[in-house]
Design an enzyme around this catalytic site. Structure first.
Site: not given
Ligand code: SIN
Length: 303
Positions: A72, A130, A165, A217, A244, A266
């Protein structure tokens, strides 16, 4: 007797241990059309940056066996639009509100958390994992020294408890968990997605426009469980497990591995009703097993 499902993360109460994972529920409005948002113990909101981002080119989603890839690219409206357009409706809801904060630079991330001071946000999740952006993202979350320094700098600007995270795309998750704890993290969430790719054999091209993406997932659940288990042995701060989770039994597995709460992502993309279903399954499983309080299960794995 109904089991007690409530818990706390860094003193913030959760009516149940299920948190909607960042990036799978936008800012909550998507779920609200299916069921009351309050069904969740918490909501981790879409990764938010200092300035708006359009995200990556399409295609940015690919289905995989037992999971999906996303690329994304942290599409979001930016912190000022979030505070103006999204937080007011979330502030009315009985739920733990978790802002997921990302940025191209440490200064950007510190500026975002500073803007969240004094707001209805209960917890901040720092996204240094990310895999889908050129600057920032996972670049901060691979080397332990960078995990520690980034955590320390953002924590200094942060009023709310800080959850870091973690990325699974690392050599030693325990080392990175310890680095975040040294940097001042109040809790950890793990795992973010595993870097992967998908190929169209007819077109002979990658399916994702940015070539690689993050795999989530059920395919990644065994890796996630192993990493939660290793991180739990390495640190004394609470962990939020994810990767997952599709059923109530999956939640119990993460609690046994050492997570105090879990994030579900997911599963909700495959089935928008997954959150309430998993919650009902968790409650029945605990009742069947004679577990009066889910906190009994945290880290209770017998090895
Ligand atoms: C994204 O926006 O590409 C995903 C975000 C993430 O994996 O932390």
């Amino acid at each position: 007797m109904k089991p007690n499902l409530s818990t706390t993360i860094c003193g913030v109460p959760l009516k149940n241990p299920l948190i909607a994972a960042s990036g799978t529920c936008g800012f909550g409005r998507e779920f609200a059309q299916f069921y009351p948002l309050e069904t969740w113990g918490g909501l981790s909101l879409k990764g938010t940056t200092l300035h708006p981002r359009e995200g990556n080119a399409n295609p940015r989603i690919a289905e995989t066996p037992l999971g999906m890839l996303n690329s994304v690219g942290l599409q979001n409206p930016g912190i000022d639009a979030f505070l103006r357009d999204e937080l007011p409706h979330l502030a009315q809801i009985d739920i733990a509100r978790i802002a997921n904060v990302a940025g191209d630079t440490v200064e950007d991330m510190a500026a975002v958390v500073a803007k969240l001071r004094g707001t209805a946000i209960d917890l901040i999740e720092l996204n240094i994992s990310c895999p889908n952006v050129k600057a920032g993202g996972m670049a901060f979350g691979i080397v332990p020294e960078s995990v520690e320094a980034t955590t320390r700098a953002v924590k200094a600007a942060c009023e709310q408890p800080l959850i870091v995270k973690l990325s699974p795309n690392v050599a030693d998750i325990a080392e990175n968990a310890r680095a975040a704890e040294r940097g001042g993290a109040d809790a950890l969430s793990l795992i973010n997605t595993l870097t992967g790719m998908a190929i169209d054999p007819v077109a002979r091209t990658p399916i994702l426009a940015r070539v690689t993406g993050g795999l989530s997932g059920p395919a990644i659940k065994p890796v996630a469980l192993r990493m939660v288990y290793e991180a739990a042995k390495a640190v004394s701060i609470p962990l939020i497990g994810m990767g997952g989770i599709m059923t109530g039994r999956d939640v119990v597995e993460f609690l046994l591995a050492g997570a105090s709460a879990v994030m579900v992502g997911t599963a909700s993309i495959a089935d928008p009703m997954a959150g309430p279903r998993i919650l009902a399954e968790l409650e029945s499983f605990l009742a069947e097993q004679g577990v009066a309080d889910l906190r009994e299960l945290v880290g209770a794995l017998q090895v």
